[in-house]
Write a protein that holds these residues in place. Sequence first.
Motif, PDB file in Angstrom:
ATOM      1  N   GLY A 210      20.006 -27.560  57.484  1.00 29.29           N
ATOM      2  CA  GLY A 210      20.895 -27.762  58.577  1.00 29.29           C
ATOM      3  C   GLY A 210      22.226 -27.069  58.207  1.00 29.29           C
ATOM      4  O   GLY A 210      22.661 -26.755  57.195  1.00 29.29           O
ATOM      5  N   GLU A 211      22.820 -26.581  59.292  1.00 23.94           N
ATOM      6  CA  GLU A 211      24.193 -25.780  59.266  1.00 23.94           C
ATOM      7  C   GLU A 211      25.567 -26.850  59.163  1.00 23.94           C
ATOM      8  O   GLU A 211      25.766 -27.731  60.119  1.00 23.94           O
ATOM      9  CB  GLU A 211      24.444 -24.991  60.594  1.00 23.94           C
ATOM     10  CG  GLU A 211      25.630 -24.093  60.395  1.00 23.94           C
ATOM     11  CD  GLU A 211      25.428 -23.079  61.295  1.00 23.94           C
ATOM     12  OE1 GLU A 211      26.322 -22.156  61.353  1.00 23.94           O
ATOM     13  OE2 GLU A 211      25.020 -23.328  62.587  1.00 23.94           O
ATOM     14  N   THR A 212      25.850 -26.804  57.747  1.00 20.46           N
ATOM     15  CA  THR A 212      27.014 -27.828  57.579  1.00 20.46           C
ATOM     16  C   THR A 212      28.565 -27.058  57.684  1.00 20.46           C
ATOM     17  O   THR A 212      29.528 -27.633  57.760  1.00 20.46           O
ATOM     18  CB  THR A 212      26.838 -27.958  56.067  1.00 20.46           C
ATOM     19  OG1 THR A 212      26.864 -26.920  55.065  1.00 20.46           O
ATOM     20  CG2 THR A 212      25.566 -28.844  55.712  1.00 20.46           C
ATOM     21  N   ALA A 213      28.396 -25.633  57.899  1.00 13.25           N
ATOM     22  CA  ALA A 213      29.580 -24.937  58.230  1.00 13.25           C
ATOM     23  C   ALA A 213      29.095 -23.711  58.824  1.00 13.25           C
ATOM     24  O   ALA A 213      28.102 -23.372  58.459  1.00 13.25           O
ATOM     25  CB  ALA A 213      30.486 -25.058  56.795  1.00 13.25           C
ATOM     26  N   PRO A 214      30.038 -22.874  59.554  1.00  9.43           N
ATOM     27  CA  PRO A 214      29.544 -21.637  60.126  1.00  9.43           C
ATOM     28  C   PRO A 214      28.948 -20.764  59.145  1.00  9.43           C
ATOM     29  O   PRO A 214      29.493 -20.339  57.831  1.00  9.43           O
ATOM     30  CB  PRO A 214      30.617 -21.187  60.419  1.00  9.43           C
ATOM     31  CG  PRO A 214      31.614 -22.191  60.942  1.00  9.43           C
ATOM     32  CD  PRO A 214      31.443 -23.262  59.823  1.00  9.43           C
ATOM     33  N   GLY A 215      27.805 -20.385  59.159  1.00 13.89           N
ATOM     34  CA  GLY A 215      27.147 -19.687  58.002  1.00 13.89           C
ATOM     35  C   GLY A 215      26.534 -20.125  57.018  1.00 13.89           C
ATOM     36  O   GLY A 215      25.847 -19.541  56.098  1.00 13.89           O
ATOM     37  N   VAL A 216      26.729 -21.607  56.768  1.00 13.53           N
ATOM     38  CA  VAL A 216      26.149 -22.294  55.458  1.00 13.53           C
ATOM     39  C   VAL A 216      25.189 -23.226  55.760  1.00 13.53           C
ATOM     40  O   VAL A 216      25.460 -24.122  56.734  1.00 13.53           O
ATOM     41  CB  VAL A 216      27.496 -22.980  54.901  1.00 13.53           C
ATOM     42  CG1 VAL A 216      26.832 -23.862  53.573  1.00 13.53           C
ATOM     43  CG2 VAL A 216      28.574 -21.960  54.543  1.00 13.53           C
ATOM     44  N   TYR A 217      24.101 -23.112  55.191  1.00 10.12           N
ATOM     45  CA  TYR A 217      22.683 -23.954  55.363  1.00 10.12           C
ATOM     46  C   TYR A 217      22.233 -24.907  54.422  1.00 10.12           C
ATOM     47  O   TYR A 217      22.144 -24.104  53.425  1.00 10.12           O
ATOM     48  CB  TYR A 217      21.762 -23.263  56.398  1.00 10.12           C
ATOM     49  CG  TYR A 217      22.067 -22.466  57.514  1.00 10.12           C
ATOM     50  CD1 TYR A 217      21.967 -22.853  58.748  1.00 10.12           C
ATOM     51  CD2 TYR A 217      22.759 -21.122  57.395  1.00 10.12           C
ATOM     52  CE1 TYR A 217      22.469 -22.080  59.722  1.00 10.12           C
ATOM     53  CE2 TYR A 217      23.377 -20.461  58.386  1.00 10.12           C
ATOM     54  CZ  TYR A 217      23.053 -20.787  59.678  1.00 10.12           C
ATOM     55  OH  TYR A 217      23.450 -20.245  60.758  1.00 10.12           O
ATOM     56  N   GLN A 218      22.219 -25.924  54.475  1.00 11.90           N
ATOM     57  CA  GLN A 218      21.752 -26.944  53.353  1.00 11.90           C
ATOM     58  C   GLN A 218      20.450 -27.707  53.595  1.00 11.90           C
ATOM     59  O   GLN A 218      20.226 -28.190  54.716  1.00 11.90           O
ATOM     60  CB  GLN A 218      22.902 -27.927  53.097  1.00 11.90           C
ATOM     61  CG  GLN A 218      24.082 -27.074  52.188  1.00 11.90           C
ATOM     62  CD  GLN A 218      25.091 -27.950  51.623  1.00 11.90           C
ATOM     63  OE1 GLN A 218      25.313 -29.136  52.082  1.00 11.90           O
ATOM     64  NE2 GLN A 218      25.615 -27.535  50.583  1.00 11.90           N
TER      65      GLN A 218
END
Length: 382
Positions: free
Chosen positions: A81-89
């Motif tokens: 899932g995208e937790t911040a723009p461009g960051v996926y966890q």
Amino acid sequence: MRPGLIIILLLVLLSTCVEPFEPEDPGFKSVLVVDGFISNSAEPYTITLSRTAPLSSPGALPEAGAAVSVADEEGGVYLFGETAPGVYQSDPRVFVGHVGAGYQLNIVTASGEQYQSDTVPLKQSPPIDSVYYERELRLTDVEGEVNDGISIFVDAHDSTGQTRFYRYDYTETYEVKLTYPGEWVYDPSQDANVIRNPKLGLCYATHPGGNILVANTSSYAEDRVKKLEVTYVSTGGYKLSGLYSILVKQYALSEPSYRYWYELQKTSESLGTLFDPQPYEIRGNIRKVNDPETAVLGYFDAGAVSEKMLFVDKVTLLGMDIQYPTDPCIARLGYPPTAVEFGLYQQWGYLITAVEPYVMIPAECGDCRYHGTLEKPSFWPR
């Protein structure tokens, strides 16, 4: 009009006509940058996506709105899932990597472009034998000037001889201890103007290491990493002003992964990080599905993680006769200045004493929150 005054007026007029120069980069092409790693630790794994930016841009541009997943060799697919723009966890309740398994990264950007990595093995990492330090003097860039400090080293080995390729990173946490902590703070919003806050002398700062560090034992009879320098810490600044800690992490790499990180280490030593401009294109293990020749920067990797923490106390260092430079705040001020002028409250705002004669200190010298946080880390031993 006097000749000198004419010259000055001409210089002023010329300076107002200067326009900022914006360098053109006609050959620039935006390239996807991928940074991702999974392990066997039950924690969220992070995949970072961005686009390279032109020289005039302050940094990389986040690649938002993508669909990111990791697939295993048995057909399992795990969404990030995208937790911040461009960051996926990932969600550790759903996905935890396993040693010996293979994993593949899949990306579909918001514009519909598809990218895929090679399948990478999640290798076991042997334990770290030790993390230790030695005192060392080092020359600075200033002629004749020497820093005192400590070099931090790591030792490790694999008795089975199966690792051979290693990568390391680290995180530093340290106390920020101020020589002249302010206990009284000027606050114009308060009726009393000067309010007491006696807890500004001790803070904690945490910073990840920025350098890339790899080791290769394939040419040695024994699979052993010996006295590999992780970093150097000087007594300048606040890192060794109290208690200092470093958490060193070790990753076992495949040979292709090692080659990638080794090339990146060589090119980034003077440039910074993966997301900084590179002097030439370093291909990783990720490609565009319908156009494999399209450049993609970065690497998707997997591996077990071994870690070890080291604490270094200033008291111990002083017992080794290590030398500390003059506190920069003392060097700057010469002494804690005294003044009763109201203007200094507004300019500096921090007082060591709140009775006349007031002893003043600049904010960055009197408030440790400029360098860290008041919250003590959960693992801190004291």
